[in-house]
Design an enzyme around this catalytic site. Structure first.
Site, PDB file in Angstrom:
ATOM      1  N   ASP A 210      -2.693  15.326 -15.466  1.00  0.00           N
ATOM      2  CA  ASP A 210      -1.603  15.483 -16.434  1.00  0.00           C
ATOM      3  C   ASP A 210      -0.397  14.758 -15.851  1.00  0.00           C
ATOM      4  O   ASP A 210       0.297  15.268 -14.972  1.00  0.00           O
ATOM      5  CB  ASP A 210      -1.322  16.973 -16.641  1.00  0.00           C
ATOM      6  CG  ASP A 210      -0.108  17.212 -17.537  1.00  0.00           C
ATOM      7  OD1 ASP A 210       0.634  16.254 -17.795  1.00  0.00           O
ATOM      8  OD2 ASP A 210       0.082  18.369 -17.954  1.00  0.00           O
TER       9      ASP A 210
ATOM     10  N   TYR B  61       1.742  23.400 -15.693  1.00  0.00           N
ATOM     11  CA  TYR B  61       1.959  23.575 -17.130  1.00  0.00           C
ATOM     12  C   TYR B  61       1.427  22.345 -17.841  1.00  0.00           C
ATOM     13  O   TYR B  61       1.764  21.215 -17.477  1.00  0.00           O
ATOM     14  CB  TYR B  61       3.459  23.729 -17.396  1.00  0.00           C
ATOM     15  CG  TYR B  61       3.834  23.876 -18.848  1.00  0.00           C
ATOM     16  CD1 TYR B  61       3.548  25.049 -19.547  1.00  0.00           C
ATOM     17  CD2 TYR B  61       4.491  22.851 -19.525  1.00  0.00           C
ATOM     18  CE1 TYR B  61       3.909  25.193 -20.875  1.00  0.00           C
ATOM     19  CE2 TYR B  61       4.855  22.987 -20.855  1.00  0.00           C
ATOM     20  CZ  TYR B  61       4.561  24.151 -21.525  1.00  0.00           C
ATOM     21  OH  TYR B  61       4.925  24.293 -22.844  1.00  0.00           O
TER      22      TYR B  61
ATOM     23  N   LYS C 221       6.595  11.964 -22.608  1.00  0.00           N
ATOM     24  CA  LYS C 221       7.973  11.735 -22.162  1.00  0.00           C
ATOM     25  C   LYS C 221       8.366  10.257 -22.115  1.00  0.00           C
ATOM     26  O   LYS C 221       8.752   9.689 -23.113  1.00  0.00           O
ATOM     27  CB  LYS C 221       8.204  12.429 -20.825  1.00  0.00           C
ATOM     28  CG  LYS C 221       7.934  13.965 -20.944  1.00  0.00           C
ATOM     29  CD  LYS C 221       8.563  14.747 -19.860  1.00  0.00           C
ATOM     30  CE  LYS C 221       8.100  16.189 -19.843  1.00  0.00           C
ATOM     31  NZ  LYS C 221       8.840  17.106 -20.679  1.00  0.00           N
TER      32      LYS C 221
HETATM   33  N1  HOZ Z   1       8.500  22.082 -21.278  1.00  0.00           N
HETATM   34  C1  HOZ Z   1       9.735  21.449 -20.936  1.00  0.00           C
HETATM   35  C2  HOZ Z   1      10.078  21.675 -19.504  1.00  0.00           C
HETATM   36  N2  HOZ Z   1       9.073  21.396 -18.554  1.00  0.00           N
HETATM   37  C3  HOZ Z   1      10.866  21.928 -21.806  1.00  0.00           C
HETATM   38  C4  HOZ Z   1      11.012  21.117 -23.020  1.00  0.00           C
HETATM   39  C5  HOZ Z   1      12.335  21.315 -23.734  1.00  0.00           C
HETATM   40  O1  HOZ Z   1      12.846  22.413 -23.778  1.00  0.00           O
HETATM   41  O2  HOZ Z   1      12.850  20.349 -24.281  1.00  0.00           O
END
Ligand code: HOZ
Length: 433
Positions: free
Chosen positions: A242, A147, A270
């Site tokens: 990534d 992802y 992050k």
């Molecule tokens: N895309 C995030 C998990 N891999 C989720 C982000 C969120 O819901 O804060």
């Protein structure tokens, strides 16, 4: 149910459902794949979250990996307050941006130059555009179950919430946007090679999570990352790591330092924002020099390099530079893994635990889990029972089988032991039909 019930969270969720799709601002938060409803957070300190009803949880979501230093860490909170007192956004450059960019480059030397943006989604979308601009080629190769944020071209066979909710190829993405994305199975160098044999001259870049974290944790097979490096070199394509999750997580320099493979471009997010919106993409100078205002590839953002986010990121990186930090994370995470393995065995339940440093996933199936197909073979119903039982015991896990749990600096021995004790019960609940 935790002793204080969920009345206030339930009421908040009713209001949220009326005003936000699914009651949330990011799909996986809605708890749909584990049943039940989300609790609403009142506050969080260290590795503990308190919900609106006053229930407490040990937190392994950690804002999906961002909060490696723990919630409301005094040094990070102080840095944010200091920055906010001087204004929170100017639309003009600040020294804080330069300091954060320099700190990142010192850690991740492949990022000779970088640009700060606000989210991992942005960083990955822009890195892909830049790779296309540099190579003047249209296609990208991505891996099934990885992802890279929710931009159109990268929502093909995507992981994270897209995988959790069965929408790996989202509606609303045009055929045109998806046409230039070639997807192959993770850890399958042969499939990647075949993609290059079929379309090598058209491939701008391979984008990969060097440790997959969005189909649950899946480590790279021996030689996989090196093989991708070679394929890209032979075909004149760029290799994009990534590292939105793995950056400053699996080592201070991320997965590229841990595995010794140097990408052309890297994306981060992050941790570098210390819990505020901040991300980055960067790499070889000659590639980065194609960005506007010095080159023809355009990208811009009002909140890019936001001063409060940069201050939070700098304070977090400073904490991570302290001696012994990654050793401590490894020790605690290994203890957690060992305790979970024993707890599952004690309950007679087959699991596969994949862990790289302080990120791990308990897959409810026998191993190995090496790609999206094997991850998908997990018993998601048993996982949902486990998740609910852990919540009852005051342990907050990602509400999806296909996400990573994150251990941070605030998880002490006490919390790890409490988690293992809770898991002994929860595995038994998951095993009972
Ligand atoms: N895309 C995030 C998990 N891999 C989720 C982000 C969120 O819901 O804060």
């Amino acid at each position: 149910m935790p002793q204080k019930g969920y009345g206030k969270s339930r009421a908040a969720f009713r209001r949220a459902l009326d005003v936000m799709p699914g009651g949330v601002n990011s799909p996986v938060r809605a708890f749909r794949s584990v049943g039940g409803e989300p609790f609403f957070v009142r506050k969080a300190v260290g590795c503990r979250i308190t919900d609106e009803d006053g229930n407490h949880y040990v937190d392994y979501v950690a804002s999906w990996g961002a909060m490696i230093a723990g919630h409301a860490h005094p040094a990070v909170a102080r840095a944010i307050r200091r920055a906010a007192g001087r204004g929170t956004s100017y639309g003009a450059p600040t020294l804080l941006e330069v300091e954060l960019a320099e700190a990142i480059r010192r850690a991740v030397s492949s990022m000779e130059m970088l640009r700060l943006v606000s989210s991992g989604t942005e960083a990955c979308a822009h890195a892909v555009r830049l790779a296309r601009g540099f190579t003047k080629r249209p296609k990208i190769v991505k891996f099934d179950g990885c992802y890279h944020g929710s931009s159109d071209a990268l929502l093909a066979k995507a992981g994270s919430g897209a995988l959790t909710f069965g929408l790996p190829d989202s509606a609303g993405v045009t055929e045109g946007a998806a046409r230039d994305t070639i997807t192959v199975p993770y850890n399958d160098l042969g499939a990647a090679r075949a993609a290059f044999e079929a379309a090598g001259g058209e491939i701008a870049a391979v984008i990969v999570e060097p440790v997959a974290g969005n189909m649950g944790v899946v480590p790279p097979a021996d030689g996989f990352l090196e093989g991708l490096r070679d394929l890209c070199d032979s075909a004149g394509a760029l290799l994009i790591f990534d590292e939105v999750i793995t950056g400053f997580r699996v080592s201070y320099g991320g997965a590229q330092v841990k595995y010794g493979v140097r990408p052309d471009l890297t994306t981060l997010g992050k941790i570098i924002g210390g819990g505020l919106p901040c991300a980055a993409y960067g790499g070889r100078r000659e590639i980065m020099n194609l960005l506007a205002p010095i080159g023809p590839v355009y990208q811009a953002g009002t909140l890019s390099g936001n001063p409060a986010a940069c201050a939070a990121g700098l304070a977090t990186l400073k904490l991570l530079r302290k001696k012994g930090v990654y050793g401590r994370l490894e020790e605690r995470s290994a203890a957690l893994e060992k305790g979970l393995r024993e707890a599952a065995a004690g309950a007679g339940i087959a699991v596969c635990i994949n862990r790289v440093g302080s990120m791990l996933t308990v897959f409810f199936r026998e191993g190995p889990v090496v790609d999206r197909a094997s991850a998908s073979g997990s018993d998601t119903v048993a996982f949902a029972r486990f998740h609910a039982a852990m919540l009852e015991e005051g342990i907050f896990l990602p509400p999806s089988q296909f996400e990573a749990w994150f251990v941070g600096l605030a998880h002490g021995e006490k919390e790890i032991e409490a988690t293992i004790r809770a898991a002994r019960k929860a595995f038994r609940t998951a095993a009972a039909r």
